[in-house]
Design a protein around this motif. Structure first.
Motif, PDB file in Angstrom:
ATOM      1  N   LEU A 279      44.724  44.437  43.036  1.00  0.00           N
ATOM      2  CA  LEU A 279      44.851  45.422  41.708  1.00  0.00           C
ATOM      3  C   LEU A 279      46.039  44.769  40.971  1.00  0.00           C
ATOM      4  N   LYS A 280      46.978  44.360  41.330  1.00  0.00           N
ATOM      5  CA  LYS A 280      48.050  43.740  40.514  1.00  0.00           C
ATOM      6  C   LYS A 280      47.713  42.432  39.919  1.00  0.00           C
ATOM      7  N   ASP A 281      46.885  41.623  40.692  1.00  0.00           N
ATOM      8  CA  ASP A 281      46.274  40.342  40.141  1.00  0.00           C
ATOM      9  C   ASP A 281      45.351  40.565  39.008  1.00  0.00           C
ATOM     10  N   ILE A 282      44.548  41.623  39.365  1.00  0.00           N
ATOM     11  CA  ILE A 282      43.536  41.978  38.317  1.00  0.00           C
ATOM     12  C   ILE A 282      44.207  42.359  37.267  1.00  0.00           C
ATOM     13  N   CYS A 283      45.072  43.155  37.126  1.00  0.00           N
ATOM     14  CA  CYS A 283      45.725  43.756  36.048  1.00  0.00           C
ATOM     15  C   CYS A 283      46.622  42.590  35.343  1.00  0.00           C
ATOM     16  N   GLU A 284      47.063  41.887  35.860  1.00  0.00           N
ATOM     17  CA  GLU A 284      47.946  40.850  35.221  1.00  0.00           C
ATOM     18  C   GLU A 284      46.982  39.877  34.391  1.00  0.00           C
ATOM     19  N   GLU A 285      45.774  39.564  34.958  1.00  0.00           N
ATOM     20  CA  GLU A 285      44.884  38.837  34.058  1.00  0.00           C
ATOM     21  C   GLU A 285      44.178  39.444  32.817  1.00  0.00           C
ATOM     22  N   ILE A 286      44.004  40.914  33.164  1.00  0.00           N
ATOM     23  CA  ILE A 286      43.550  41.571  31.917  1.00  0.00           C
ATOM     24  C   ILE A 286      44.431  41.803  30.896  1.00  0.00           C
ATOM     25  N   SER A 287      45.721  41.967  31.396  1.00  0.00           N
ATOM     26  CA  SER A 287      46.866  42.253  30.208  1.00  0.00           C
ATOM     27  C   SER A 287      46.831  41.076  29.243  1.00  0.00           C
ATOM     28  N   LYS A 288      46.448  40.107  29.738  1.00  0.00           N
ATOM     29  CA  LYS A 288      46.291  38.824  28.764  1.00  0.00           C
ATOM     30  C   LYS A 288      45.218  38.893  27.729  1.00  0.00           C
ATOM     31  N   ILE A 289      44.563  39.620  27.724  1.00  0.00           N
ATOM     32  CA  ILE A 289      43.426  39.825  26.957  1.00  0.00           C
ATOM     33  C   ILE A 289      43.825  40.681  25.535  1.00  0.00           C
ATOM     34  N   ASP A 290      43.389  40.197  24.506  1.00  0.00           N
ATOM     35  CA  ASP A 290      43.461  40.748  23.211  1.00  0.00           C
ATOM     36  C   ASP A 290      42.880  42.391  23.599  1.00  0.00           C
ATOM     37  N   LYS A 291      43.847  43.339  22.911  1.00  0.00           N
ATOM     38  CA  LYS A 291      43.553  44.989  23.210  1.00  0.00           C
ATOM     39  C   LYS A 291      42.239  45.090  22.777  1.00  0.00           C
ATOM     40  N   ILE A 409      20.996  35.021  49.672  1.00  0.00           N
ATOM     41  CA  ILE A 409      20.598  35.574  48.419  1.00  0.00           C
ATOM     42  C   ILE A 409      21.758  35.870  47.719  1.00  0.00           C
ATOM     43  N   GLU A 410      21.667  35.980  46.277  1.00  0.00           N
ATOM     44  CA  GLU A 410      22.854  36.136  45.176  1.00  0.00           C
ATOM     45  C   GLU A 410      23.302  37.676  45.247  1.00  0.00           C
ATOM     46  N   ALA A 411      23.630  38.511  46.114  1.00  0.00           N
ATOM     47  CA  ALA A 411      23.980  39.791  46.190  1.00  0.00           C
ATOM     48  C   ALA A 411      25.089  40.293  45.390  1.00  0.00           C
ATOM     49  N   VAL A 412      26.300  39.732  45.188  1.00  0.00           N
ATOM     50  CA  VAL A 412      27.232  39.902  44.414  1.00  0.00           C
ATOM     51  C   VAL A 412      28.101  38.625  43.820  1.00  0.00           C
ATOM     52  N   GLY A 413      28.905  38.798  42.906  1.00  0.00           N
ATOM     53  CA  GLY A 413      29.551  37.768  42.481  1.00  0.00           C
ATOM     54  C   GLY A 413      30.805  37.329  43.326  1.00  0.00           C
ATOM     55  N   TRP A 414      31.360  36.310  43.082  1.00  0.00           N
ATOM     56  CA  TRP A 414      32.677  36.087  44.044  1.00  0.00           C
ATOM     57  C   TRP A 414      33.887  35.678  43.220  1.00  0.00           C
ATOM     58  N   ILE A 415      34.933  36.292  43.372  1.00  0.00           N
ATOM     59  CA  ILE A 415      36.313  35.947  42.859  1.00  0.00           C
ATOM     60  C   ILE A 415      37.115  35.194  43.855  1.00  0.00           C
ATOM     61  N   ASN A 416      36.817  33.742  43.887  1.00  0.00           N
ATOM     62  CA  ASN A 416      37.460  32.962  44.828  1.00  0.00           C
ATOM     63  C   ASN A 416      38.817  32.628  44.770  1.00  0.00           C
ATOM     64  N   LYS A 417      39.532  32.799  43.359  1.00  0.00           N
ATOM     65  CA  LYS A 417      40.901  32.381  43.211  1.00  0.00           C
ATOM     66  C   LYS A 417      41.278  33.321  42.131  1.00  0.00           C
ATOM     67  N   LYS A 418      42.690  33.707  42.032  1.00  0.00           N
ATOM     68  CA  LYS A 418      43.076  34.547  41.171  1.00  0.00           C
ATOM     69  C   LYS A 418      42.712  34.125  39.558  1.00  0.00           C
ATOM     70  N   ASN A 419      42.845  32.864  39.630  1.00  0.00           N
ATOM     71  CA  ASN A 419      42.650  32.278  37.944  1.00  0.00           C
ATOM     72  C   ASN A 419      41.212  32.216  37.893  1.00  0.00           C
ATOM     73  N   GLU A 420      40.437  32.867  38.458  1.00  0.00           N
ATOM     74  CA  GLU A 420      38.773  33.176  38.422  1.00  0.00           C
ATOM     75  C   GLU A 420      38.821  34.498  37.576  1.00  0.00           C
ATOM     76  N   ILE A 421      39.669  35.104  37.892  1.00  0.00           N
ATOM     77  CA  ILE A 421      39.361  36.765  37.342  1.00  0.00           C
ATOM     78  C   ILE A 421      38.811  36.847  36.188  1.00  0.00           C
ATOM     79  N   TYR A 422      39.813  36.327  35.254  1.00  0.00           N
ATOM     80  CA  TYR A 422      38.988  36.353  33.798  1.00  0.00           C
ATOM     81  C   TYR A 422      37.855  36.410  33.637  1.00  0.00           C
ATOM     82  N   ASN A 423      37.241  34.992  33.865  1.00  0.00           N
ATOM     83  CA  ASN A 423      36.143  34.511  33.602  1.00  0.00           C
ATOM     84  C   ASN A 423      34.995  35.191  34.325  1.00  0.00           C
ATOM     85  N   LYS A 424      35.144  35.781  35.498  1.00  0.00           N
ATOM     86  CA  LYS A 424      34.192  36.370  36.332  1.00  0.00           C
ATOM     87  C   LYS A 424      34.105  37.858  35.839  1.00  0.00           C
TER      88      LYS A 424
END
Length: 466
Positions: A279-291, A409-424
């Motif tokens: 959750l911290k990793d996700i929040c850190e990436e989202i905090s970089k996005i313009d409000k 099958i492609e059942a879900v998307g995958w976040i394989n690294k922290k630096n992929e969070i933003y784009n995914k």
């Protein structure tokens, strides 16, 4: 017809007592006795919201004899060893994680592991040990007390709503002794390989053909006619129109903005130790996005996780992270497991609206992927180790047997690294049809369709099977 429902803990309340299942059983003059191990407050919650259910009786206290406990743990370990070989999956033994605190427990599990290893070499010996276990628990006061109940109530069938609970085993042995039909539901999509199917029944109600085949593969004493595909009422609530609230009303109630994209982060129990780090990793990436473009996070913790491990993250990122806690209660002080807590009817409303008004869910291999698939919304699975040199490996999680159902099958998307969070995240929000585009196919493999009548399917099988 007369039906006894065994409710050994709070987990079965939501799916079986709050859905239409029990109401269906009570039609046309049938009788249902809820034989339970619930708190008084849980019973009151049921009575208020399902007044047609009015016959309750407390399960007698059951303390396993040392011999019975040793047999049960030995059998669990023996079956895990065999399941590992049969399924060719080394992660099966990850489900053997007994508490070894204290000298007596260390001795107990040491002996169980030695005997379990010996038993695992012969399925014939495992079946004999099963019978020894049933014979041992039949000596308990609980079994004898249940026999009196069976004589008075004269049920046609005894249905266990949670196959893993030891407290139900003497009740099943008593029913067998009195030639009463016994049955169990397999409670969750990952339960079969875990070797915690304690008793043997006349019938087994499973989610899907996939689960049926797995049960037959791992328990050779069970024959195909004993296994009935009923689905599960677990996903039925998404078809209850009266549960849904207006988006603005629901989100504003918890401080969220109805005009913003919403990501649900759903937590696991504390056996998944790094959810707060994710959750911290996700929040850190989202905090970089313009409000103006930044999505908000709706956080739903696991109902049994009452820890404070998320508090620091929630406080730091309170500008865009909002917690909607599950509405589960406990009848005991410091109750923090499924054995002591129970859902309120209000939690059904919270859950279906969380899914309805979120655009995307992120988690570590949670069943919530299926909840979101019901409403055709994408899931992103976290697929990296957030802490270096950790004994907990995400690779083990997605090698668990139940995830083999999604291999091709492609059942879900995958976040394989922290630096992929933003784009995914933005891929899931902007083009949800491209992320986990075969989520509906995965859902069809996991649970009987249509999912909105699984209560009918299960109740019909019970009423027409005897």
């Amino acid at each position: 017809m007369k039906v006894i429902l065994l409710v050994p803990d709070g987990v079965g309340v939501r799916n079986y007592l709050f859905s239409n299942f029990t109401s269906n059983l009570l039609k046309e003059g049938n009788e249902v006795l809820v034989y339970h191990n619930l708190s008084d407050s849980a019973i009151e919650e049921i009575k208020i919201n399902k007044p047609e259910i009015n016959n309750f009786k407390k399960i007698p206290d059951f303390i396993e004899s040392p011999k019975a406990r040793l047999l049960r743990e030995t059998l669990a370990y023996a079956r895990l060893l065999r399941n590992e070989k049969t399924l060719k999956n080394k992660t099966i033994l990850k489900f053997w994680s007994p508490s070894k605190k204290g000298f007596k427990k260390k001795i107990l599990y040491f002996i169980a592991e030695v005997l379990g290893y010996l038993l695992s070499n012969s399925y014939l010996l495992i079946k004999k040990a099963d019978r020894f276990y049933e014979k041992e628990v039949s000596k308990s006061k609980s079994s004898k007390s249940t026999e009196n109940l069976l004589v008075d109530f004269k049920p046609d069938i005894v249905l266990n709503l949670h196959q893993r609970a030891p407290i139900t085993s003497p009740i099943i042995t008593a029913a067998k002794k009195n030639s009463i039909t016994t049955a169990t539901v397999i409670f969750s999509w990952d339960n079969v390989p875990k070797a915690r199917l304690i008793s043997r029944y006349d019938y087994y109600f499973v989610w899907s053909n996939l689960m049926k085949n797995q049960l037959l593969e791992l328990y050779s004493e069970i024959i195909p006619t004993q296994v009935k595909i009923s689905g599960t009422p677990q996903f039925e609530f998404y078809s209850y129109a009266n549960l849904y609230e207006d988006r603005k009303v629901f989100l504003n109630k918890f401080g969220l903005d109805e005009n913003k994209k919403t990501i649900c982060f759903s937590g696991n129990d504390i056996s998944s130790p790094y959810d707060a780090v994710y959750l911290k990793d996700i929040c850190e990436e989202i905090s970089k996005i313009d409000k103006n473009r930044r999505p908000q996070i709706l956080f739903r913790r696991c109902p049994v996780d009452m820890s404070d491990r998320f508090d620091i993250v929630l406080k730091k990122y309170k500008e865009f992270v909002f917690s909607i806690d599950p509405d589960w209660k406990t009848g005991k002080v410091n109750g923090d497991s499924f054995a002591t807590i129970y859902p309120t009817i209000n939690d059904n409303r919270l859950l279906v609206n969380t899914v309805k008004h979120s655009d995307l869910v992120i988690n570590l291999g949670s069943t919530m992927a299926h909840d979101f698939a019901i409403l055709d919304k994408p899931c992103l699975y976290l697929n990296y180790d957030p802490v270096e040199d950790s004994k907990f490996k995400v690779e083990d999680v997605f090698n668990f047997e139940h995830f083999k159902s999604m291999e091709d099958i492609e059942a879900v998307g995958w976040i394989n690294k922290k630096n992929e969070i933003y784009n995914k995240i933005f891929e899931g929000l902007d083009t949800p049809e491209k992320v986990g585009k075969e989520r509906k196919e995965w859902l069809r493999r996991i649970v009987l369709h249509p999912t909105n009548n699984n209560s009918d399917q299960l109740s019909n099988l019970i009423l027409n099977n005897n």
